[in-house]
Design an enzyme around this catalytic site. Sequence first.
Site, PDB file in Angstrom:
ATOM      1  N   GLY A 149     105.480  31.847 -20.393  1.00 32.47           N
ATOM      2  CA  GLY A 149     106.222  33.217 -20.038  1.00 32.47           C
ATOM      3  C   GLY A 149     106.983  33.937 -21.606  1.00 32.47           C
ATOM      4  O   GLY A 149     106.655  34.875 -21.777  1.00 32.47           O
ATOM      5  N   HIS A 198      95.085  33.957 -24.008  1.00 32.88           N
ATOM      6  CA  HIS A 198      94.950  33.827 -22.778  1.00 32.88           C
ATOM      7  C   HIS A 198      96.354  34.187 -21.810  1.00 32.88           C
ATOM      8  O   HIS A 198      96.312  34.216 -20.931  1.00 32.88           O
ATOM      9  CB  HIS A 198      95.871  32.477 -22.590  1.00 32.88           C
ATOM     10  CG  HIS A 198      97.380  31.768 -23.115  1.00 32.88           C
ATOM     11  ND1 HIS A 198      97.465  31.547 -24.523  1.00 32.88           N
ATOM     12  CD2 HIS A 198      98.074  31.839 -22.240  1.00 32.88           C
ATOM     13  CE1 HIS A 198      98.960  31.555 -24.406  1.00 32.88           C
ATOM     14  NE2 HIS A 198      99.723  31.200 -23.385  1.00 32.88           N
ATOM     15  N   ASP A 253      93.529  31.778 -29.903  1.00 29.43           N
ATOM     16  CA  ASP A 253      94.067  32.139 -28.495  1.00 29.43           C
ATOM     17  C   ASP A 253      94.963  34.264 -29.431  1.00 29.43           C
ATOM     18  O   ASP A 253      96.502  34.355 -28.956  1.00 29.43           O
ATOM     19  CB  ASP A 253      95.252  32.002 -28.499  1.00 29.43           C
ATOM     20  CG  ASP A 253      95.849  31.804 -27.131  1.00 29.43           C
ATOM     21  OD1 ASP A 253      95.760  32.697 -26.530  1.00 29.43           O
ATOM     22  OD2 ASP A 253      96.899  31.191 -27.331  1.00 29.43           O
ATOM     23  N   LEU A 283      72.852  43.323 -18.628  1.00 28.55           N
ATOM     24  CA  LEU A 283      72.677  42.629 -19.749  1.00 28.55           C
ATOM     25  C   LEU A 283      71.581  41.435 -19.429  1.00 28.55           C
ATOM     26  O   LEU A 283      70.765  41.976 -19.655  1.00 28.55           O
ATOM     27  CB  LEU A 283      73.992  41.877 -20.641  1.00 28.55           C
ATOM     28  CG  LEU A 283      73.778  40.528 -21.274  1.00 28.55           C
ATOM     29  CD1 LEU A 283      72.970  41.979 -22.192  1.00 28.55           C
ATOM     30  CD2 LEU A 283      75.098  40.073 -21.672  1.00 28.55           C
ATOM     31  N   GLY A 284      71.328  40.611 -17.493  1.00 33.95           N
ATOM     32  CA  GLY A 284      70.433  40.646 -17.168  1.00 33.95           C
ATOM     33  C   GLY A 284      69.992  39.131 -18.402  1.00 33.95           C
ATOM     34  O   GLY A 284      69.013  38.959 -18.424  1.00 33.95           O
ATOM     35  N   SER A 323     104.764  32.780 -23.990  1.00 37.94           N
ATOM     36  CA  SER A 323     103.808  33.227 -24.845  1.00 37.94           C
ATOM     37  C   SER A 323     103.288  33.969 -25.091  1.00 37.94           C
ATOM     38  O   SER A 323     103.182  35.734 -24.275  1.00 37.94           O
ATOM     39  CB  SER A 323     102.305  32.488 -23.686  1.00 37.94           C
ATOM     40  OG  SER A 323     102.467  31.307 -23.966  1.00 37.94           O
TER      41      SER A 323
END
Length: 498
Positions: free
Chosen positions: A285, A175, A205, A347-348, A287
């Site tokens: 901060g 994140h 994460d 990718l479409g 993290s």
Amino acid sequence: MSELNNNEFENVTNNSSQKKKKEKKSNGVGKFFFTVLLGLSFGLCAALAFAGANSVIKRHEAKVAEESQSEEIIEKNDEGTEKAVEKNVEEVAPKAPEEEKVQYDFSLNKVNSGLSVQEVAKEAMPSIVAITNKSIQELRSFYSMEIQEYESESAGSGIIVGKNDKELLIVTNAHVVADADTLSVCFIDGEAYEAVVKGTDTDNDLAVIAVDLSNISGSTLDEVKIATMGDSEKLEIGEQVVAIGNAMGYGQSVTTGIVSALNRTIDGSDDGQSFIQTDAAINPGNSGGALLNMEGEVVGINSAKLANTKIEGMGYAIPTSAADEIVDGLMNLATRTKVDPNEAGYLGIAGFSVTNEVAEAYNIPKGIYVSETTEGMAAEKAGIKQGDVIIKFDGMGMDSINKLKDRLNYYKAGETVDVVIARANDGTYEEKTVSVTLDSREGTELDESKEASEKPSDEDRQQEKQGEEDGQRSGEFNIGGSTFRYSVPDNFFNFFER
């Protein structure tokens, strides 16, 4: 004559009396010395007897102690039969040293068997970095209902975990680097350098980013070092720990506390992920920063803090035992840089992000729900269908449509990548890997072509107009072959646009 005889008799008698008196006097002194001698002899004999008895007792005790330190062990002779032999225990295995007693020394703020907080910080700080994430966010204007872009900046931390021939590798939280347009890393000497995302695992994460070694000055390389990784399985509740990170984006800071709990789960975490709980301050901060034991080893990657006016001192870190294998895999992914927009792959598909809320509401996997595919384009040719959920793209977890769009900026048209999808089958979803050869984006905007070819009816227009006036949005989508119509508040779609 008679007088003479009488005198002689008296003299004889007197002499005899005097002799007897002398003899009596002499006999009294002898008895005294005899008594003293007898007493001394008795005392000496008693002392010798006591000493002898004490010696015998000590010998017996020594023999008992010696016998208690020996044991009977079994050995096999040449014929393979077992026989009992007696052998001193100390010859079989040396006596174990007395267990070290751990005592807390408040004057030094350390556990005597480890380092002080100051020593841990000094040892670990060169391995910790501050990360700045700059991204372009899209939000719908509250007044005009138009999509507007603005630059967003967020702060996080990272840990230097490795180095190869070309890159310095840093682990952080997924994140922290999510939706980044640019990433910069600030090292211990205050110098900042551009970084790129090497790989992410959003379910856990975790992310690994890389800084090109050729861009880092020699003085900075001399200052930084690779962190020492520890074993989180050896942590015990009550053990002192130290947290280091870029708290509030102000730069590196150090906090300390204890391990409050182990294997703790948090509401909203994926797949029952467990964490180390600590009362060391972990603020925004922090993290991606390090949780260290008192040996200076990284035992956790700081991840989250419960923020509530009623809650104090509850921070969480991902254990290294859960992160090691994932981080090793991310470190070995190929590092990519953005390609020319005219050469980027396509990718479409059209779709929306399956957030935690949507996944729980509709019982579908977290990822990117494919609401439509472009005919003849890469996704359709690879076998991806409407209703599939894209989980991974080239080994990287996908949890938002924006993340997929951003990742495609690193791939050229014509490249082949593996895409993991989840497909509905009798009420359950099964994972499947398909190889997709990316097409060129030029002239392939799915949404624009659909709007031009499929014009809404007058009735649909009237419903949409009424909905807009009421602050509602209406539409439909298909999940597992079933069509669902919706009418929700306009701000509900903030979930999908992220």
